[in-house]
Motif scaffolding. Structure first.
Motif, mmCIF file in Angstrom:
data_model
loop_
_atom_site.group_PDB
_atom_site.id
_atom_site.type_symbol
_atom_site.label_atom_id
_atom_site.label_comp_id
_atom_site.label_asym_id
_atom_site.label_seq_id
_atom_site.Cartn_x
_atom_site.Cartn_y
_atom_site.Cartn_z
ATOM 1 N N GLU A 1 -0.031 -4.704 -1.738
ATOM 2 C CA GLU A 1 -0.069 -4.223 -3.119
ATOM 3 C C GLU A 1 -0.269 -2.716 -3.095
ATOM 4 O OE1 GLU A 1 -2.106 -5.270 -7.395
ATOM 5 O OE2 GLU A 1 -2.754 -6.344 -5.601
ATOM 6 N N ALA A 2 0.598 -2.014 -3.814
ATOM 7 C CA ALA A 2 0.551 -0.559 -3.878
ATOM 8 C C ALA A 2 1.232 -0.101 -5.158
ATOM 9 C CB ALA A 2 1.244 0.045 -2.666
ATOM 10 N N SER A 3 1.062 1.176 -5.468
ATOM 11 C CA SER A 3 1.650 1.704 -6.701
ATOM 12 C C SER A 3 3.126 2.074 -6.532
ATOM 13 C CB SER A 3 0.857 2.909 -7.194
ATOM 14 O OG SER A 3 0.790 3.897 -6.187
ATOM 15 N N ASN A 4 3.513 2.475 -5.296
ATOM 16 C CA ASN A 4 4.906 2.825 -5.030
ATOM 17 C C ASN A 4 5.166 2.784 -3.519
ATOM 18 O OD1 ASN A 4 3.933 5.316 -3.982
ATOM 19 N ND2 ASN A 4 3.976 6.194 -6.031
ATOM 20 N N GLU A 5 6.404 3.043 -3.116
ATOM 21 C CA GLU A 5 6.775 2.979 -1.699
ATOM 22 C C GLU A 5 6.011 4.010 -0.872
ATOM 23 O OE1 GLU A 5 10.654 3.682 1.118
ATOM 24 O OE2 GLU A 5 10.992 2.832 -0.867
ATOM 25 N N ARG A 6 5.811 5.165 -1.423
ATOM 26 C CA ARG A 6 5.067 6.217 -0.717
ATOM 27 C C ARG A 6 3.635 5.769 -0.424
ATOM 28 N NH1 ARG A 6 4.595 12.474 -2.725
ATOM 29 N NH2 ARG A 6 3.580 13.226 -0.847
ATOM 30 N N ASP A 7 3.018 5.095 -1.379
ATOM 31 C CA ASP A 7 1.672 4.569 -1.205
ATOM 32 C C ASP A 7 1.642 3.501 -0.105
ATOM 33 O OD1 ASP A 7 -1.063 4.355 -1.794
ATOM 34 O OD2 ASP A 7 -0.719 2.777 -3.270
ATOM 35 N N VAL A 8 2.672 2.684 -0.030
ATOM 36 C CA VAL A 8 2.774 1.668 1.026
ATOM 37 C C VAL A 8 2.787 2.349 2.389
ATOM 38 C CG1 VAL A 8 4.250 -0.102 2.074
ATOM 39 C CG2 VAL A 8 3.984 -0.017 -0.403
ATOM 40 N N ARG A 9 3.644 3.354 2.547
ATOM 41 C CA ARG A 9 3.738 4.073 3.822
ATOM 42 C C ARG A 9 2.411 4.739 4.168
ATOM 43 N NH1 ARG A 9 8.684 4.258 5.969
ATOM 44 N NH2 ARG A 9 10.429 3.733 4.631
ATOM 45 N N PHE A 10 1.713 5.288 3.175
ATOM 46 C CA PHE A 10 0.424 5.918 3.403
ATOM 47 C C PHE A 10 -0.599 4.895 3.898
ATOM 48 C CE2 PHE A 10 -3.806 7.244 1.959
ATOM 49 C CZ PHE A 10 -3.902 8.462 2.618
ATOM 50 N N LYS A 11 -0.601 3.713 3.294
ATOM 51 C CA LYS A 11 -1.562 2.673 3.681
ATOM 52 C C LYS A 11 -1.284 2.115 5.075
ATOM 53 C CE LYS A 11 -2.824 1.156 -0.950
ATOM 54 N NZ LYS A 11 -2.905 0.028 -1.876
ATOM 55 N N LYS B 1 0.131 3.926 7.621
ATOM 56 C CA LYS B 1 0.355 5.013 8.576
ATOM 57 C C LYS B 1 -0.446 4.870 9.864
ATOM 58 C CE LYS B 1 -3.075 8.269 6.940
ATOM 59 N NZ LYS B 1 -3.360 9.569 6.439
#
Length: 69
Positions: free
Chosen positions: A26-36, A38
């Motif tokens: 669960e994330a707000s957007n694709e960038r947030d997914v990649r950040f989580k 990393k």
């Protein structure tokens, strides 16, 4: 929003369909997914947002486990 992440276990692995794994996050957007993700040493192939009927379908799978990060 819930995302399905298709990945290989090792970052150095060449993507091969038979070795592809999936996780749900669960994330707000694709960038947030990649950040989580990393800190993991995985090779992300594809990040797919799940909504509506597609999300319902994926939730019925026995492999559906929402990761908490």
């Amino acid at each position: 929003m819930i995302f399905k992440v298709l990945y290989q276990e090792l970052a150095s692995e060449v993507p091969v369909r038979e070795n592809t794994h999936a996780l749900y996050i669960e994330a707000s957007n694709e960038r947030d997914v990649r950040f989580k993700l990393k800190d993991r040493t995985i090779n992300i192939e594809f990040i797919q947002p799940l909504e509506g009927e597609h999300l319902v379908y994926e939730q019925q799978s026995e492999d559906f486990k929402l990761e908490t990060l």
